[in-house]
Design an enzyme around this catalytic site. Structure first.
Site, short mmCIF file in Angstrom:
data_model
loop_
_atom_site.label_atom_id
_atom_site.label_comp_id
_atom_site.label_asym_id
_atom_site.label_seq_id
_atom_site.Cartn_x
_atom_site.Cartn_y
_atom_site.Cartn_z
N LYS A 193 0.85 -1.18 0.00
CA LYS A 193 0.00 0.00 0.00
C LYS A 193 0.89 1.24 0.00
O LYS A 193 1.65 1.47 0.94
CB LYS A 193 -0.91 0.00 1.23
CG LYS A 193 -1.83 1.22 1.29
CD LYS A 193 -2.80 1.13 2.44
CE LYS A 193 -3.66 2.38 2.51
NZ LYS A 193 -4.61 2.34 3.63
N LYS A 200 -2.16 -1.68 -3.91
CA LYS A 200 -3.01 -0.50 -3.87
C LYS A 200 -2.17 0.77 -3.92
O LYS A 200 -1.19 0.84 -3.17
CB LYS A 200 -3.80 -0.55 -2.57
CG LYS A 200 -4.66 0.64 -2.30
CD LYS A 200 -5.26 0.55 -0.94
CE LYS A 200 -5.96 1.86 -0.65
NZ LYS A 200 -6.38 2.01 0.69
C1 PBG Z 1 -7.68 3.26 5.41
C2 PBG Z 1 -7.90 3.18 3.96
C3 PBG Z 1 -7.70 4.15 2.96
C4 PBG Z 1 -8.15 3.59 1.77
C5 PBG Z 1 -8.57 2.30 2.04
N1 PBG Z 1 -8.39 2.05 3.39
C6 PBG Z 1 -7.23 5.56 3.07
C7 PBG Z 1 -5.87 5.89 3.45
O1 PBG Z 1 -5.00 5.03 3.61
O2 PBG Z 1 -5.65 7.08 3.64
C8 PBG Z 1 -8.19 4.30 0.44
C9 PBG Z 1 -9.16 3.75 -0.55
C10 PBG Z 1 -9.49 4.64 -1.68
O3 PBG Z 1 -8.86 5.70 -1.91
O4 PBG Z 1 -10.44 4.31 -2.39
N2 PBG Z 1 -6.38 3.42 5.82
#
Ligand code: PBG
Length: 330
Positions: free
Chosen positions: A201, A254
């Protein structure tokens, strides 16, 4: 000399192109993300994500029905709480009456095992400062504390397990959380509950609309001390490898589109299901370009989703999924 190789022979007609196509999208490829709020009878459109709303648990059930009608079997749930429900310890993350726990119980009651339920496990929508972990004062300043966060994340995962989730999905990016959560689940008898790890991520600008949707923007600093540096790909293999060795049942990359190279590389190191998250900013870009008349939305969505599958994803989390299936774009 005339060409010897003629690849165009395989592109003559739609029928022929379809018969030799290498990549297909099916409704079961999608996990639909939903934002759930702790009030009754509410559908609240999200400005930054045109066409997407937050739902109360009762109305969420209709959306799950809508998805099922199109053959979509999987949903990812995100809880959204008012600022007044948040504190420094992320207390609301383990509330058995919180929106995600309630939604899991209700959905399980209505759909039984005809639905695969995933829940996002992260503290950012529960902490008053909006970071994905708990804070700690150190001689080097305030940091996001890894190990105290693990305890809260595992407790949150247990809350979801008790409410009937199939796969808890840690997205916090703390070190060791997959192993820690696995152990907590097993010790509580939830050996059948799986873990979809947000293994790779990145600290991405493309989460912008999500933070409006979930009210989870950090109140200071950014997420670069826990989410990955977009410049790194070898590190992605390390992160994925760790989550695999800690007991993840599926791993995720992601965002999706700006990281298809990473997705393809992670594909090569795992036999487990690989998930890609086509995140909020990727969705918002296509919506904005289509609204400006710059491109054909149907084709752009089909091409974007197909490229994620072609790069190696087995499952795609996408805000486009329901609309695309309903309108016959995929
Ligand atoms: C929680 C989370 C996030 C997303 C999914 N789980 C936001 C972040 O990390 O700031 C982002 C998903 C999206 O942008 O569609 N941490």
């Amino acid at each position: 000399m005339n060409p010897v190789e003629r690849p165009r022979r395989l592109r003559h007609s739609q029928a022929l192109r379809d018969s030799v196509a290498e990549t297909w999208l099916r409704p079961t490829d999608f996990i639909v993300p939903f934002f759930v709020v702790p009030v009754a009878k509410l559908e609240e459109p999200i400005h930054a994500l045109p066409g997407i709303s937050r739902y109360s648990v009762d109305l969420l059930l209709f959306q799950l029905e809508r998805a099922a009608k199109r053959g979509v079997r999987s949903a990812m749930l995100f809880g959204v709480l008012p600022q007044s429900a948040k504190d420094s310890e992320a207390t609301s993350a383990t509330d058995a009456e919180g929106p995600v726990a309630q939604a899991l119980r209700q959905a399980r009651k209505v759909f039984g095992n005809d639905i695969v339920l995933y829940s996002d496990v992260c503290l950012c929508t529960h902490t008053d400062h909006g970071h994905c972990g708990l804070l700690k004062e150190t001689p080097r300043g305030v940091v996001i504390d890894n190990d105290s966060s693990l305890e809260r994340l595992a407790a949150m995962a247990l809350t979801h397990a008790e409410a009937g989730v199939d796969f808890v999905s840690p997205s916090d990016m703390m070190d060791g959380r997959v192993g820690y959560i696995r152990q907590a689940l097993d010790r509580s008898g939830h050996t059948e509950v799986g873990i979809l790890a947000y293994a790779v991520k990145y600290a991405s600008a493309f989460y912008g609309p999500f933070r409006e949707a979930a009210g989870s923007a950090p109140s200071f600093g950014d997420r670069s001390t826990y989410q990955m540096d977009p410049r790194n790909a070898r590190e992605a293999l390390r992160e994925a490898g760790l989550d695999l060795s800690e007991g993840a049942d599926m791993v995720m990359v992601k965002p999706a589109l700006p990281y298809l190279d990473v997705l393809a590389r992670v594909r090569e190191i795992t036999q487990l299901p690989l998930v890609a998250y086509n995140v909020s900013g990727e969705y918002a870009m296509i919506k904005a370009a289509a609204a400006a008349g710059a491109l054909e939305e149907a084709r752009a969505v089909r091409e974007a989703l197909t490229s994620i599958k072609r790069a190696g994803a087995d499952l795609i989390i996408s805000y486009h999924a329901l609309e695309a299936l309903e309108k016959g774009w995929v």
